[in-house]
Design an enzyme around this catalytic site. Structure first.
Site, short mmCIF file in Angstrom:
data_model
loop_
_atom_site.label_atom_id
_atom_site.label_comp_id
_atom_site.label_asym_id
_atom_site.label_seq_id
_atom_site.Cartn_x
_atom_site.Cartn_y
_atom_site.Cartn_z
N CYS A 1 8.31 9.20 -16.75
CA CYS A 1 7.05 9.11 -17.84
C CYS A 1 6.47 9.64 -16.46
O CYS A 1 6.19 9.83 -15.09
CB CYS A 1 6.77 7.69 -16.68
SG CYS A 1 5.10 6.90 -17.98
N HIS B 1 3.99 0.19 -23.06
CA HIS B 1 2.93 1.10 -22.70
C HIS B 1 1.63 0.27 -23.60
O HIS B 1 0.50 0.23 -23.44
CB HIS B 1 2.88 2.83 -22.85
CG HIS B 1 3.07 3.97 -22.10
ND1 HIS B 1 2.79 3.44 -20.51
CD2 HIS B 1 3.68 4.59 -21.94
CE1 HIS B 1 3.13 4.05 -19.60
NE2 HIS B 1 4.60 5.04 -21.05
N HIS C 1 9.83 3.24 -24.95
CA HIS C 1 9.85 3.56 -23.85
C HIS C 1 7.91 3.69 -23.85
O HIS C 1 7.53 3.24 -23.14
CB HIS C 1 10.14 4.53 -22.83
CG HIS C 1 9.41 5.56 -21.97
ND1 HIS C 1 9.66 4.99 -20.50
CD2 HIS C 1 7.81 5.93 -21.66
CE1 HIS C 1 8.46 5.73 -19.34
NE2 HIS C 1 7.81 6.17 -20.41
N GLU C 2 7.45 4.71 -25.19
CA GLU C 2 5.82 4.07 -25.44
C GLU C 2 5.66 2.83 -25.57
O GLU C 2 3.99 2.57 -25.47
CB GLU C 2 5.93 5.39 -26.35
CG GLU C 2 6.09 6.84 -26.22
CD GLU C 2 5.58 7.19 -24.63
OE1 GLU C 2 4.35 7.02 -24.70
OE2 GLU C 2 6.29 7.89 -24.02
#
Length: 176
Positions: free
Chosen positions: A96, A142, A138-139
């Protein structure tokens, strides 16, 4: 045609509380095209394969990512959602931009059905597999105010930090 001066954003430090706030949606008056261009320029500058607006301190539910890493095809995902997840889990190394040098083995579904709006506000519904599926998930972390480090134990995180420090030390030695 308007001329934009592309901006390279600064990445927030990993202890910034802005990274822990779940994002509900995009502002009505958001200049989607400008934000997309700037975020792409920033991701490329930092050699990433995905980047969320909140990693740069922009509190919008938006990220960009390679939808095809080999072909360098980038998509902009405004107001992204995961509709459904595959039941088969895959363990893969993830890194990341917020945690430079840290690599963790993360288990995630092998495919997802997702939706997002493009920069024109048109709804896209896509099934993703492989690396692209991994990047999207993964995003999405966030977007929800969390990140990949929350998916491993403290011990695994500490080991990854030690490996990163060792690699950094090694690279400093090879430079001299």
């Amino acid at each position: 045609m308007e001329e934009h001066n592309m901006a390279i954003y600064t990445l927030l430090e990993n202890d910034n509380t802005a990274l822990t706030i779940p994002l509900s949606g995009c502002s009505e008056d958001l200049d989607r095209k400008e934000l997309k261009e700037n975020l792409i320029a920033t991701m490329i500058n930092f050699h990433g394969i995905g980047l969320s607006a909140n990693q740069c301190g922009i509190m919008e539910r938006f990220f960009i990512m390679y939808s095809d890493v080999k072909k360098k095809k980038i998509i902009a995902c405004f107001n992204p959602q995961i509709i459904s997840e595959g039941t088969e889990m895959v363990l893969m190394d993830e890194g990341c931009l917020t945690y430079p040098g840290i690599w963790l083995k993360i288990r995630r579904p092998d495919h997802i059905d997702c939706s997002f709006e493009d920069e024109n506000g048109d709804l896209q519904e896509v099934t993703m597999m492989g690396l692209e599926c991994r990047i999207f998930q993964h995003e999405m972390d966030h977007m929800e105010g969390t990140n990949f480090t929350n998916r491993v134990s403290k011990l695994k995180m500490d080991m990854a930090k030690k490996r990163a420090a060792k690699m950094k030390k090694k690279s400093m030695i090879s430079m001299t």
